[in-house]
Design an enzyme around this catalytic site. Structure first.
Site, PDB file in Angstrom:
ATOM      1  N   ARG A  52      40.408  11.977  11.116  1.00 46.02           N
ATOM      2  CA  ARG A  52      41.492  11.032  10.802  1.00 46.02           C
ATOM      3  C   ARG A  52      42.855  11.681  11.002  1.00 46.02           C
ATOM      4  O   ARG A  52      43.798  11.049  11.484  1.00 46.02           O
ATOM      5  CB  ARG A  52      41.377  10.556   9.358  1.00 46.02           C
ATOM      6  N   ALA A  62      32.623   5.869   8.560  1.00 43.29           N
ATOM      7  CA  ALA A  62      31.923   6.677   9.556  1.00 43.29           C
ATOM      8  C   ALA A  62      30.420   6.469   9.488  1.00 43.29           C
ATOM      9  O   ALA A  62      29.858   6.097   8.459  1.00 43.29           O
ATOM     10  CB  ALA A  62      32.254   8.149   9.353  1.00 43.29           C
ATOM     11  N   LEU A 119      30.838  12.231   4.662  1.00 42.12           N
ATOM     12  CA  LEU A 119      31.296  11.321   5.701  1.00 42.12           C
ATOM     13  C   LEU A 119      32.023  10.160   5.026  1.00 42.12           C
ATOM     14  O   LEU A 119      31.549   9.623   4.025  1.00 42.12           O
ATOM     15  CB  LEU A 119      30.120  10.766   6.506  1.00 42.12           C
ATOM     16  N   ASP A 120      33.181   9.763   5.583  1.00 40.80           N
ATOM     17  CA  ASP A 120      33.912   8.623   5.045  1.00 40.80           C
ATOM     18  C   ASP A 120      33.057   7.354   5.128  1.00 40.80           C
ATOM     19  O   ASP A 120      32.170   7.259   5.995  1.00 40.80           O
ATOM     20  CB  ASP A 120      35.203   8.404   5.829  1.00 40.80           C
ATOM     21  N   PRO A 121      33.306   6.368   4.271  1.00 40.97           N
ATOM     22  CA  PRO A 121      32.524   5.127   4.318  1.00 40.97           C
ATOM     23  C   PRO A 121      32.526   4.474   5.698  1.00 40.97           C
ATOM     24  O   PRO A 121      31.507   3.934   6.134  1.00 40.97           O
ATOM     25  CB  PRO A 121      33.218   4.250   3.275  1.00 40.97           C
TER      26      PRO A 121
END
Length: 311
Positions: free
Chosen positions: A196, A50, A46-48
């Site tokens: 994204r 998120a 997971l992206d930071p």
């Protein structure tokens, strides 16, 4: 502090509700210190920015993470139309900020049509700042080093792309307020999909640019937010799912005879049982009902995929 050689205190999954501004690796690091072993991993980055479901494995359960990470996933997200960024999310720098005045009174119907075009089986170009490796190095590292990176398109499946709300907003730009539109959506997709990139492509298709401003993963396979715990909760009480329970929940179960179990422990195959469906993966148990590992159907043979109790 977790020691490299420390045995895992248990074998199972920990479902974390990842906080914002933490990387997935940060979460793994916290769990390693919490359980006292380095045998911890996660099943899907997971992206930071998120938040939400991050499936983590401890001990033998780390062998399940690749299979779990390949399951479909669900998200709640907010897409801002009118501004494109370098990272396709709110953490990037502006590429262009044109606003949404050009969409006019038909903005809502145009957005709905744009979403339809991005639903189903599509080709998606991952964001250039993704963790995909290019010649052995993460794409985002190449971008941060000043290199231009354009990743190849890949097939993904967007089985659900539902609009929850469409809201007019103003972005405080240098030259004054810029009219934008925030679109709250629910997405269910195959593994390898970048939300994204959906935001980017929706904005690009409408000619106004777009980026992601909020993302929350609500489900990975059969694990959803009801099973997830915050790091603060885990500090107080380490809730985890035992390996044998997880295997039964995820896969068909098959118990071997004593002779078959011995063959399996040595890495050998036996005949595929007629009572099992022709599925790819089954959970294999010993006569004493302890989990031995996972197996797959290889040319009519029950062949070991993972052996947790070797001979």
């Amino acid at each position: 502090m977790a020691s490299k050689g420390s045995p895992a205190p248990f074998d199972g999954l920990v479902i974390v509700d990842k906080p914002t501004d933490w990387t997935s690796h940060d979460v793994v690091g916290r769990l390693r210190r919490l359980v006292g072993t380095r045998r911890v991993g996660h099943g899907g980055t997971l992206d930071p920015m998120a938040t939400g479901v991050l499936v983590c494995g401890v001990g033998k359960a780390t062998k399940l993470l690749g299979l779990i990470g390949a399951k479909d996933k669900s998200y709640n997200a907010t897409i801002r139309l009118g501004i494109a960024t370098t990272t396709d999310d709110a953490q990037g720098e502006f590429l262009e900020a044109v606003g949404v005045e050009g969409l006019g009174a038909s903005a809502s119907s145009a957005i709905e049509e744009g979403v339809k075009r991005l639903t189903g089986d599509i080709l998606q170009r991952p964001s250039s700042v993704s963790a995909i490796k290019v010649n052995g190095e993460r794409a985002y590292k190449r971008v941060r080093a000043g290199e231009e990176v354009e990743l190849a398109e890949r097939p993904v499946t967007i089985s659900q792309f539902d609009i929850v709300s469409i809201r007019e907003a103003d972005h405080q730009n240098v030259g004054g307020p810029l009219p934008v539109i925030d679109v709250d959506v629910v997405v269910t997709c195959s593994t390898g999909t970048y939300i994204r990139a959906l935001a980017r492509d929706l904005g690009a298709g409408l000619g106004v640019g777009g980026h992601l401003t909020a993302l929350r993963r609500t489900r990975v396979g059969s694990f959803d937010l009801t099973a997830a715990h915050t790091l603060e909760q885990l500090d107080q009480h380490l809730a985890w799912l035992p390996l044998d329970q997880v295997c039964v929940d995820l896969f068909p179960r098959h118990t071997l005879t004593s002779d078959e179990a011995q063959t399996f422990r040595h890495g050998g195959s036996t005949d595929w049982p007629s009572i099992l469906p022709g599925t790819d993966t089954v959970a294999v148990f010993a006569p004493d009902q302890s989990v031995l590992g996972l197996a797959h159907n290889k040319n009519g043979q029950l062949a070991p995929t993972v052996v947790w109790q070797p001979a």
